[in-house]
Enzyme design. Sequence first.
Site, short mmCIF file in Angstrom:
data_model
loop_
_atom_site.label_atom_id
_atom_site.label_comp_id
_atom_site.label_asym_id
_atom_site.label_seq_id
_atom_site.Cartn_x
_atom_site.Cartn_y
_atom_site.Cartn_z
N LYS A 54 0.82 -1.21 0.00
CA LYS A 54 0.00 0.00 0.00
C LYS A 54 0.86 1.27 0.00
O LYS A 54 2.07 1.21 0.24
CB LYS A 54 -0.94 -0.04 1.21
CG LYS A 54 -1.97 -1.18 1.16
CD LYS A 54 -2.97 -1.08 2.31
CE LYS A 54 -4.02 -2.18 2.23
NZ LYS A 54 -5.06 -2.05 3.29
N TYR A 56 -12.37 -2.08 -4.12
CA TYR A 56 -12.91 -2.19 -2.76
C TYR A 56 -14.44 -2.08 -2.73
O TYR A 56 -15.01 -1.68 -1.71
CB TYR A 56 -12.27 -1.15 -1.85
CG TYR A 56 -10.90 -1.53 -1.33
CD1 TYR A 56 -10.72 -2.64 -0.50
CD2 TYR A 56 -9.77 -0.76 -1.63
CE1 TYR A 56 -9.47 -2.99 -0.01
CE2 TYR A 56 -8.51 -1.10 -1.13
CZ TYR A 56 -8.37 -2.22 -0.31
OH TYR A 56 -7.14 -2.56 0.19
N ASN A 83 -2.18 0.37 6.74
CA ASN A 83 -1.69 -0.90 7.28
C ASN A 83 -0.83 -1.70 6.30
O ASN A 83 -0.75 -2.91 6.36
CB ASN A 83 -2.84 -1.73 7.85
CG ASN A 83 -3.89 -2.08 6.81
OD1 ASN A 83 -3.76 -1.70 5.66
ND2 ASN A 83 -4.91 -2.82 7.22
N HIS A 125 -2.14 -5.43 1.59
CA HIS A 125 -3.47 -6.00 1.35
C HIS A 125 -3.30 -7.47 0.98
O HIS A 125 -2.34 -7.83 0.31
CB HIS A 125 -4.18 -5.28 0.19
CG HIS A 125 -5.32 -6.09 -0.38
ND1 HIS A 125 -6.58 -6.05 0.14
CD2 HIS A 125 -5.36 -7.00 -1.40
CE1 HIS A 125 -7.37 -6.89 -0.54
NE2 HIS A 125 -6.64 -7.47 -1.48
N GLU A 138 -9.52 -10.48 -7.90
CA GLU A 138 -8.57 -9.38 -7.65
C GLU A 138 -7.33 -9.48 -8.56
O GLU A 138 -6.82 -8.47 -9.02
CB GLU A 138 -8.14 -9.39 -6.18
CG GLU A 138 -9.29 -9.01 -5.25
CD GLU A 138 -8.89 -9.00 -3.78
OE1 GLU A 138 -7.72 -9.31 -3.46
OE2 GLU A 138 -9.75 -8.67 -2.95
#
Length: 142
Positions: free
Chosen positions: A9, A49, A112, A115, A126
């Site tokens: 990320k 998302y 965080n 993913h 995905e």
Amino acid sequence: MKQTLAILKPDCLQRNLVGKVIDRIEENGFEISGMKMIKMTKEQAEGFYAVHQGKPFFAELVEFMTESPVVVAALRKENAVQAWRDLMGATNPENAAPGTLRKEYAESIGRNTVHGSDSDANATREIAFFFSESDLILTQKG
Ligand code: ATP
Ligand code: MG
């Protein structure tokens, strides 16, 4: 062999942690079957998302994922989905087990670092979101 989708990320790239995370991926026996750096558009982040649409953190999540580039990677391993989630650790770094990537590197529940897909079906969706089939035919083992 199963596959899963990993995303390093924006906070991971901003803090120069790409090498460290890839090192852990390789140490843990994942084969990298596709990898590229991209800057996600708002439309891409919203589409990726979509399951979280309507949740209170959705706008913040889309904003974060589009603030700077990410690295997307398809990872191959036995039980890839669970194995990668085990290495990532819990969503909230405060709850993540010692030795996991999120325990070690995540700044917060939002920022965080990584993913991971949450099921084989979502991994397929995905991976197809970012890679064409011909991107994924290479294997490191020749
Ligand atoms: P990911 O899908 O990114 O691998 P996850 O499966 O552990 O994470 P999800 O419930 O799918 O967690 O949430 C997706 C992402 O949305 C989280 O990784 C996090 O970045 C963000 N997020 C989730 N809950 C919150 C929250 N309460 N506040 C802020 N951001 C959140
Ligand atoms: Mg998730």
